[in-house]
Design an enzyme around this catalytic site. Structure first.
Site, PDB file in Angstrom:
ATOM      1  N   SER A  67       0.790  -1.238   0.000  1.00 23.43           N
ATOM      2  CA  SER A  67       0.000   0.000   0.000  1.00 23.43           C
ATOM      3  C   SER A  67       0.819   1.283   0.000  1.00 23.43           C
ATOM      4  CB  SER A  67      -0.947   0.018   1.206  1.00 23.43           C
ATOM      5  OG  SER A  67      -2.054  -0.822   0.972  1.00 23.43           O
ATOM      6  N   LYS A  70       0.133   3.885  -2.635  1.00 22.58           N
ATOM      7  CA  LYS A  70      -0.852   4.962  -2.551  1.00 22.58           C
ATOM      8  C   LYS A  70      -0.233   6.353  -2.466  1.00 22.58           C
ATOM      9  CE  LYS A  70      -4.211   1.708  -0.815  1.00 22.58           C
ATOM     10  NZ  LYS A  70      -4.521   0.850   0.316  1.00 22.58           N
ATOM     11  N   SER A 122      -5.718   3.630   4.503  1.00 29.58           N
ATOM     12  CA  SER A 122      -5.255   2.756   3.419  1.00 29.58           C
ATOM     13  C   SER A 122      -6.405   2.072   2.687  1.00 29.58           C
ATOM     14  CB  SER A 122      -4.293   1.688   3.967  1.00 29.58           C
ATOM     15  OG  SER A 122      -3.510   1.143   2.938  1.00 29.58           O
ATOM     16  N   LYS A 228       3.215   6.662   4.884  1.00 28.47           N
ATOM     17  CA  LYS A 228       2.312   5.567   4.505  1.00 28.47           C
ATOM     18  C   LYS A 228       2.877   4.199   4.887  1.00 28.47           C
ATOM     19  CE  LYS A 228      -1.468   4.014   2.747  1.00 28.47           C
ATOM     20  NZ  LYS A 228      -1.354   2.839   3.651  1.00 28.47           N
TER      21      LYS A 228
END
Length: 378
Positions: A67, A70, A122, A228
């Site tokens: 993720s 992202k 997320s 992130k």
């Protein structure tokens, strides 16, 4: 005697467990970064504005990034969309595998709301909703992601989706992901989102979503600013962390690192302890006095329009070299802000900055009476 032996063992195990869990990393040399799969692990620390690599290992290895994908998704959306735009959630964005903020078909939310859902929780569903809204389809959005990677000069990154669920052709490197993150952190809205510890999304009717950021760096690291987390069984534990201290902002990336929190904190500790930002070009400094022929003033000062900073080692072992390239003189009239040369700043054999130099004032051409006065003055 038997009691004493058992007691000592219990005390030893307690102390050992405490040290393993709570002893902080003072620097990268103390970080135990271990591989968690055939691809191995990779990590890097990079200064945000210059892109200088401060420390790293295996930085060019192609690895899945889960993720942390992202970061690019958000960057592309912010460059293409008005954050106040209303998104009607399509069926394709509902029920996506993995992490989610549980979007409902037909629900209406702003791009801004979805970006917070994307980066704080997320949400894979928010990634799909944003992709379809931005480019008409996931496939078209992925093309935009890869075009942005090419624009940034990244040669070892390829995206196949906007969320990071595993695909063998979806990969990046620690270096490339750090570059993406550094560019993104220079976008004020991106930085605002990823540095938020929480956010409330007010949906239609009475439905409200309270989003708490999954990124522990914001809560447990001094100066933490983002960015992130990521995890899949194939990618392992991945993290993009960032922090700002004393005017220097650092991005740390760990890919496939089981102890990603301490690994990234160790990278940032090392960076802040060993580097600081130094002004390489000063907009308030007069770099040269240039002669002017035929003007009411016989010279003009040259300056640069922008300050430029670069991270140097704190031990004093690094120094900038500055060179100026200008005409030998100017001929009146000279306008204020007229380009009159350039300044180059290097470190070792590497060119860091090249900025134009400009005249700080206007110099009018001498008229008849000016020449007449000069004649009698002589």
């Amino acid at each position: 005697m038997k009691f004493k032996s058992k007691f000592s063992l219990a005390v030893f195990l307690t102390i050992f467990a405490f040290l393993c869990v709570f002893l902080p990393l003072g620097g990268l040399n103390k970080a135990k970064i271990t591989a968690n799969g055939a691809g191995g692990s990779a990590f890097i620390a990079m200064e945000v504005t210059s892109g200088r690599v401060l420390q790293g290992s295996n930085t060019q290895a192609k690895l899945p990034m889960a993720s942390t994908t992202k970061a690019m998704t958000a960057l592309v959306v912010l460059e293409k969309c008005d954050t106040n735009s209303i998104v009607t959630i399509p069926r394709k964005a509902v029920g996506i595998e993995g992490s989610s903020i549980y979007l409902k078909e037909g629900e209406k939310l702003t791009v801004n709301d979805l970006l917070y859902g994307l980066m704080l929780r997320s949400g894979n569903d928010t990634a799909v909703a944003l992709a379809i809204f931005t480019a008409g389809s996931e496939e078209n959005f992925v093309k935009l992601m890869n075009l942005k990677a090419q624009e940034l000069g990244l040669k070892n990154t390829n995206f196949t989706n906007p969320h990071g669920l595993h695909n063998q052709n979806h990969y990046t490197t620690a270096y490339d992901l750090a570059v993406i993150s550094c560019v993104a952190m220079q976008n004020p809205k991106f930085k605002e989102i990823v540095s938020a510890k929480s956010f409330t999304v007010q949906g239609e009717g009475k439905e409200t979503r309270h989003l708490a950021n999954k990124n522990k760096i914001l809560f447990m690291y001094q100066g933490g600013t983002g960015i992130k987390t990521g995890f899949t069984k194939v990618a392992g534990r991945c993290l993009i962390a960032s922090s700002e201290r004393n005017g220097m902002e650092v991005v740390a990336v760990a890919l496939n690192c089981p102890d990603m929190w301490n690994d990234c904190m160790g990278l940032m500790d090392y960076s802040h302890a060993n580097y600081h930002m130094v002004k390489a070009i000063d907009k308030d400094f007069n770099y040269r006095i240039l002669p002017v022929s035929g003007g009411k003033s016989d010279s003009v000062l040259l300056y640069a329009k922008n300050d430029k900073y670069y991270p140097l080692k704190k031990d004093g072992s690094e120094h900038f070299e500055t060179s100026l390239s200008t005409a030998s003189s100017l001929k009146a009239p000279v306008k204020k802000g007229a380009e009159a040369g350039k300044i180059q700043v290097t470190l070792g054999n590497r060119l860091l900055f090249e900025e134009k130099l400009y005249s700080i004032v206007s110099v009018d051409k001498k008229g008849f009476w000016d020449k007449f006065k000069d004649f009698f003055k002589d």
